[in-house]
Design an enzyme around this catalytic site. Structure first.
Site, short mmCIF file in Angstrom:
data_model
loop_
_atom_site.label_atom_id
_atom_site.label_comp_id
_atom_site.label_asym_id
_atom_site.label_seq_id
_atom_site.Cartn_x
_atom_site.Cartn_y
_atom_site.Cartn_z
NE ARG A 66 6.75 -0.82 5.70
CZ ARG A 66 5.74 -0.05 6.10
NH1 ARG A 66 5.56 1.12 5.55
NH2 ARG A 66 4.93 -0.47 7.03
CG HIS B 31 4.43 5.04 8.38
ND1 HIS B 31 4.95 5.49 7.18
CD2 HIS B 31 3.42 4.20 8.06
CE1 HIS B 31 4.28 4.95 6.19
NE2 HIS B 31 3.34 4.16 6.69
CE LYS C 108 22.52 -11.32 -5.19
NZ LYS C 108 22.37 -10.12 -6.04
NE ARG D 10 -3.24 -0.58 2.66
CZ ARG D 10 -4.36 -1.02 2.12
NH1 ARG D 10 -5.15 -0.20 1.48
NH2 ARG D 10 -4.73 -2.28 2.25
CB THR D 11 3.57 2.39 2.27
OG1 THR D 11 2.75 2.17 3.40
CG2 THR D 11 4.36 3.66 2.47
#
Ligand SMILES: [Zn+2]
Lengths: 140, 309
Positions: free
Chosen positions: B104, B132, B83, B54-55
């Site tokens: 994020r 956020h 990795k 969504r974000t």
């Protein structure tokens, strides 16, 4: 004032008994070539027992580290056998690479090469916060 | 060159800057065509070390609507992070390719590390349970559009107020406006943390804690719902006793104001009954639209781009 044996150099006095090795390491004194003397459990009028560190040359020291570890420490700068300056320590505004954040969710717990940074948010209660995750750190 | 601005925490922005972003978001809605190509040849990277569809889509839609382009990854599995590449190295590299980064990451403070390693603006799109800020901007724009103001109102926050970062940020942001009263609706074990209470007290805000939605409902101008997760309870018994208290349905809305604004950061599970969706007071899908507009405004602000007069 006991500055015997240091003609020109630095005397870290009034270190809490038993803390001298921690300070020795935090200041990186193990990495310098100067003559360094550590005196443990010396008699102190103020505290009963204390530690003392003597360095035979005037070098740059991280006063912030000292203030954090023990704000009772005094730093005496000795020149030609005379006390030239005396510094009293206080809690520093920021701590860099002195303590690590204990929050397992903090980025500093996994990322390499980060400067572990804490900011003083409450001087009276000796509270720091991690600059990354805001986790609290209280100075004991 | 002026200083590089990032958005890590909502408090990185002044109240005036937030007002400016809201004004731009409203102008975008009103004069859409003026913004269509404003970010032509600019690139946004969406670096999602942890998935949040969504974000991420909201950021990408925002940049595309400004005429820019987007690149990035949607989970650590599909990136070099799988990795073992560090945040520092990833950001340092991507910073060479793009004009702005939205990231994020599951670890708290990760975007601060990112910002130390690049000269392009970094937007925190969520760092674990920490901050956020674009959600908070979204919430502020929604409230402003619905109420016409950000001051003098009673805001009810319901659900998991202990771990709910969106709730903490919204409180912190709204404390800067006059005459805000908070009603904190949660079971005792999920109450707002002490440091948030200290902040409310320090700002001189009025607040109270209640255990049920019913008690709070009649006085609310805003009702901000969040999810109460079963895992958060200490025992099954309490969960069963309390779970229905934090589910909003039409019955509980009977005593609510006519112009109540019901919000939710989404995704919703069952904390708002679907029968509420058609009630004119339900604003959570409207919030999604606001989220795109405010992200468009934020991208422009951080890139230092203004609409041509
Ligand atoms: Zn931390």
């Amino acid at each position: 004032m006991n500055i015997d044996g240091v003609n020109t150099g630095i005397v870290l006095d009034h270190i809490k008994a038993g803390k001298s090795m921690q300070i020795y390491e935090l200041l990186g004194l193990d990495k310098i070539n100067n003559c360094v003397a550590i005196i443990q459990n010396a008699d102190s009028e103020k505290y009963g027992k204390k530690d003392i560190i003597k360095i035979d040359q005037i070098i740059d020291l991280d006063f912030d580290v000292l203030g954090y570890v023990d704000s009772n420490i005094t730093v005496n700068i000795v020149k030609d056998g005379r006390l030239e300056r005396k510094h009293h320590m206080e809690l520093p505004q920021t701590l860099k690479n002195v303590v690590k954040c204990k929050n397992p969710r903090c980025i500093t717990s996994v990322e390499q090469g980060i400067v572990h940074t804490f900011r003083l948010v409450d001087r009276e209660n000796k509270v720091y916060r991690c600059a990354y995750c805001d986790a609290e750190h209280r100075v004991k | 060159m002026s200083e590089i601005r990032n958005l890590i925490n909502i408090t990185d922005l002044t109240v005036e800057e937030i007002d400016g972003l809201i004004a731009t978001a409203d102008d975008i809605a009103a004069n859409h065509s003026a913004y269509e190509n404003i970010c032509a040849h600019k690139k946004l990277a969406t670096l999602f070390f942890e998935p949040s569809t969504r974000t991420r889509l909201s950021f990408e839609a925002a940049m595309l609507e400004l005429g820019g382009s987007v690149l990035g990854f949607s989970s650590a599995n599909s990136s070099s992070a799988a990795k073992g590449e560090s945040v520092s190295d990833t950001i340092r590299t991507v910073g060479c390719y793009v004009d702005i980064i939205a990231m994020r990451h599951p670890k708290e403070g990760a975007p601060i590390v990112g910002a130390q390693r690049t000269t392009v603006p970094i937007i925190n799109a969520g760092d674990g349970g920490h901050f956020h800020p674009t959600q908070t901007l979204t919430d502020l724009l929604t409230i402003k559009r619905k109420k016409g103001r950000l001051n003098n109102m009673t805001v009810g926050l319901c659900g998991d107020l202990k771990f709910g970062r969106t709730v903490h940020s919204l409180i912190e942001a709204m404390l800067r406006y006059e005459g805000i009263k908070f009603v904190l609706i949660s079971p005792q074990e999920l109450a707002v943390p002490e440091y948030i209470k200290e902040k409310m007290n320090a700002a001189g805000a009025e607040w109270k804690e209640v255990e049920t939605l019913e008690e709070a409902m009649p006085e609310l101008d805003i009702l901000y719902m969040t999810r109460v997760q079963k895992e958060r309870f200490f025992n099954e018994e309490d969960y069963i006793r309390l779970k229905d208290s934090y589910i909003l349905d039409l019955e509980k809305l009977r005593t609510a104001k006519e112009d109540l604004t019901i919000m939710h950061p989404l995704p919703r599970v069952n904390e708002i009954s679907v029968e509420v969706d058609d009630d004119p007071r339900a604003c959570y899908f409207f919030q999604a639209l606001c989220g795109k507009h405010i992200r468009m405004a934020l991208i422009l602000f951080l890139l230092g781009i203004r609409k041509k007069a």
